[in-house]
Design an enzyme around this catalytic site. Structure first.
Site, PDB file in Angstrom:
ATOM      1  N   HIS A 264      65.142 -64.651 -63.321  1.00  0.00           N
ATOM      2  CA  HIS A 264      66.090 -65.676 -62.600  1.00  0.00           C
ATOM      3  C   HIS A 264      65.372 -65.888 -61.222  1.00  0.00           C
ATOM      4  O   HIS A 264      64.952 -66.961 -60.818  1.00  0.00           O
ATOM      5  CB  HIS A 264      67.591 -65.182 -62.104  1.00  0.00           C
ATOM      6  CG  HIS A 264      68.180 -66.118 -61.362  1.00  0.00           C
ATOM      7  ND1 HIS A 264      68.992 -67.033 -61.886  1.00  0.00           N
ATOM      8  CD2 HIS A 264      68.281 -66.212 -59.951  1.00  0.00           C
ATOM      9  CE1 HIS A 264      69.940 -67.593 -60.945  1.00  0.00           C
ATOM     10  NE2 HIS A 264      69.255 -67.240 -59.933  1.00  0.00           N
ATOM     11  N   GLU A 265      65.038 -64.548 -60.468  1.00  0.00           N
ATOM     12  CA  GLU A 265      64.310 -64.937 -59.191  1.00  0.00           C
ATOM     13  C   GLU A 265      62.675 -65.474 -59.502  1.00  0.00           C
ATOM     14  O   GLU A 265      62.193 -66.133 -58.659  1.00  0.00           O
ATOM     15  CB  GLU A 265      64.185 -63.723 -58.374  1.00  0.00           C
ATOM     16  CG  GLU A 265      65.627 -62.904 -58.090  1.00  0.00           C
ATOM     17  CD  GLU A 265      66.604 -64.067 -57.610  1.00  0.00           C
ATOM     18  OE1 GLU A 265      66.255 -65.043 -56.624  1.00  0.00           O
ATOM     19  OE2 GLU A 265      67.715 -64.026 -57.595  1.00  0.00           O
ATOM     20  N   HIS A 268      63.006 -69.198 -59.324  1.00  0.00           N
ATOM     21  CA  HIS A 268      62.966 -69.698 -58.265  1.00  0.00           C
ATOM     22  C   HIS A 268      61.465 -69.482 -57.442  1.00  0.00           C
ATOM     23  O   HIS A 268      61.226 -70.606 -56.950  1.00  0.00           O
ATOM     24  CB  HIS A 268      63.964 -68.983 -57.061  1.00  0.00           C
ATOM     25  CG  HIS A 268      65.305 -69.297 -57.397  1.00  0.00           C
ATOM     26  ND1 HIS A 268      65.895 -70.382 -56.966  1.00  0.00           N
ATOM     27  CD2 HIS A 268      66.467 -68.415 -57.789  1.00  0.00           C
ATOM     28  CE1 HIS A 268      67.072 -70.409 -57.410  1.00  0.00           C
ATOM     29  NE2 HIS A 268      67.652 -69.259 -57.700  1.00  0.00           N
ATOM     30  N   GLU A 294      68.221 -73.992 -58.625  1.00  0.00           N
ATOM     31  CA  GLU A 294      68.818 -73.232 -59.430  1.00  0.00           C
ATOM     32  C   GLU A 294      68.741 -73.606 -60.953  1.00  0.00           C
ATOM     33  O   GLU A 294      68.761 -72.926 -61.941  1.00  0.00           O
ATOM     34  CB  GLU A 294      70.358 -73.406 -59.116  1.00  0.00           C
ATOM     35  CG  GLU A 294      71.317 -72.244 -59.814  1.00  0.00           C
ATOM     36  CD  GLU A 294      71.084 -70.755 -59.181  1.00  0.00           C
ATOM     37  OE1 GLU A 294      70.381 -70.849 -58.144  1.00  0.00           O
ATOM     38  OE2 GLU A 294      71.361 -69.938 -59.669  1.00  0.00           O
TER      39      GLU A 294
HETATM   40 ZN    ZN Z   1      69.561 -68.440 -57.967  1.00  0.00          ZN
END
Ligand code: ZN
Length: 501
Positions: A264-265, A268, A294
């Site tokens: 997830h990170e 980003h 997101e």
């Molecule tokens: Zn996030």
């Protein structure tokens, strides 16, 4: 280049260095800083933030922007310089419209609200936060009025993190999504639950972190301009062009927590690392909105990271890292375990299918609070009703209900939640567009090669940073308006196969 533009760029470059220093202090505070350093660090961050605010809102910047907005009328509106003047003027208006006394009153209230919530949550005491939250709703309305004239009282608050998005566009999208998700969840939970005991380990922490770091690099995260550390709450800290950091956490009894927090990170971070170098030192050098941001964390975490094809290539290596724990577990069993769906009370623990229902409940409640159609004193009870309707489960304790998230107690009511669901909806549509527009991506993915996908995203999305607002960026990338259909198509086909629906 006019000398005014040169002068503005010099000021903005200095500000971007000041902001990077503040962000580095913040990264340290949230990751490795010793607990005793809190008081001094709070002072230091407040100082740097004040310095940055004063420099940015100075009359010099205002005068330069006035002149440049006139000059820009004859420039190509699609040029980087035109975008720079446009976005900087918008940021400037946002930063100067709110009276200084209001900013400090709001920040004082936020501190008080946060401390009240921090005590109320473990004590399961919603009543003690009611007067504080009533004031937050009032201040949020006031802030929205300072920020501008939206058609809805929440529009200006939404615009801060999701520029260009409004209640008028989001409400119907979210309603349709809720109406599609509720029956899907019902069909899924009617089936026998998936056995996810393979993820319970125990998995030694250091081995998990080493594997996660390797995986991050494999996906395309540039470690030469980043690093991975541990923190209680995973986050991405974009400091500047050459330094985009991520953090994760790991639990011995939950392999999925560290794996998917990192992916997830990384999503980003790859967005931030992909912003074009020519935008460095300007306000354009960042992701364009929280929703688009997101969309990238979710695309990499869920659409790529929880796919069967991904683990068909990466699972043997994971098994080799944990032979005692996973040696006897098939890739099919692992794939099913990481995609288990269940009704749950806590948003941050929710699976891909139920997650948006948690967000939509909050989005609808905060609109009603701002509109004045829902009173804060009734919020805990209405929360339980809405959870029952949307998720088929309701908390018996407010600490697992209305008190669970920090957002309303450490900021505004309004503008904080919509980005999560916008991101999920966008992620599937952007992924579909990538596969449709570049024929080399799908066969590469089938070989376990995600490089062509990343390159396409860098070229068409990441590179432009904040040059365009969220709806414009999205349209340029996909050629379409935002729609829930690709997202719902993705969920439906994946979970129909997983649960034999
Ligand atoms: Zn996030």
């Amino acid at each position: 280049m006019s000398h005014e533009l040169q002068e503005l760029k010099t000021h903005l470059a200095e500000l971007s260095d000041i902001n990077a220093i503040a962000a580095l202090l913040g990264w340290d505070q949230s990751s490795i800083m010793p607990a005793g350093a809190g008081e001094g660090r709070g002072r230091q961050i407040a100082y740097i933030s004040r310095l940055s605010h004063e420099k940015f809102t100075s009359p010099t910047i205002g005068r330069l922007l006035d002149t440049l907005q006139k000059q820009a009328e004859s420039w190509n509106p699609d040029s980087v310089d035109a975008a720079l003047v446009r976005i900087t003027a918008k940021d400037y208006a946002q930063a100067t419209r709110v009276p200084v006394e209001f900013v400090s009153a709001f920040s004082e209230h936020t501190n008080h609200s946060y401390m009240t919530w921090a005590a109320a949550r473990p004590a399961n005491d919603f009543r003690s936060v009611v007067p504080v939250l009533e004031k937050t709703v009032e201040l949020s309305r006031q802030l929205s009025r300072y920020q501008g004239e939206g058609a809805h009282i929440a529009d200006a608050l939404i615009d801060v993190s999701d520029s260009g998005m409004t209640v008028a566009t989001l409400r119907p999208l979210f309603t349709t999504l809720r109406e599609s998700l509720v029956p899907l969840v019902e069909r899924i939970v009617a089936h026998a639950p998936i056995d996810d005991s393979a993820l319970r380990g125990p998995f030694p922490i250091q081995a998990q972190l080493d594997y996660a770091a390797k995986l991050a690099e494999r996906l395309g995260y540039d470690m030469n301009r980043g690093r991975l550390d541990t923190a209680p709450h995973p986050f991405c800290a974009p400091l500047h062009y050459g330094d985009v950091r991520i953090t994760t956490r790991a639990r011995v009894d939950d392999l999925g927590d560290s794996l998917f927090s990192v992916i997830h990170e990384v999503g980003h971070a790859m967005y931030e690392q992909g912003v074009a170098k020519e935008l460095e030192g300007t306000p354009l050098a960042a992701g364009t909105s929280s929703g688009v941001h997101e969309s990238q964390s979710r695309l990499w975490e869920n659409i790529v990271g929880r796919s069967k094809s991904f683990w068909q290539h990466y699972y043997p290596e994971l098994q080799a890292t944990f032979p005692a724990q996973l040696g006897h577990v098939s890739v099919e069993t692992f794939y099913r375990a990481i995609n288990k769906v269940s009704r749950s009370l806590i948003r941050t623990d929710a699976d891909e299918v139920t997650y948006n229902l948690h967000v939509i409940v909050r989005f609808e409640l905060e609109l009603e609070l701002l509109e004045g159609t829902l009173a804060v004193k009734d919020l805990a009870e209405v929360w339980q009703e809405r959870y029952q309707q949307a998720l088929g489960i309701a908390p018996t304790d407010d600490k697992d209900g209305v008190l669970q998230d920090i957002h309303w107690y450490a900021g505004t009511v309004g503008g904080a939640f919509q980005g999560y669901t916008i991101g999920n909806i966008m992620s599937a549509q952007i992924y579909e567009a990538a596969l449709a527009k570049d024929a080399s991506i799908a066969p590469a993915i089938a070989r376990g090669d995600y490089k062509p996908l990343l390159t396409w995203l860098q070229t068409h999305l990441y590179a432009t940073g904040r040059r365009y607002d969220a709806p414009t960026t999205f349209k340029r990338v996909t050629g379409q308006e935002l729609s829930i259909e690709p997202y719902f198509r993705y969920l439906n086909s994946k979970y129909a196969e997983l649960y034999s629906l």
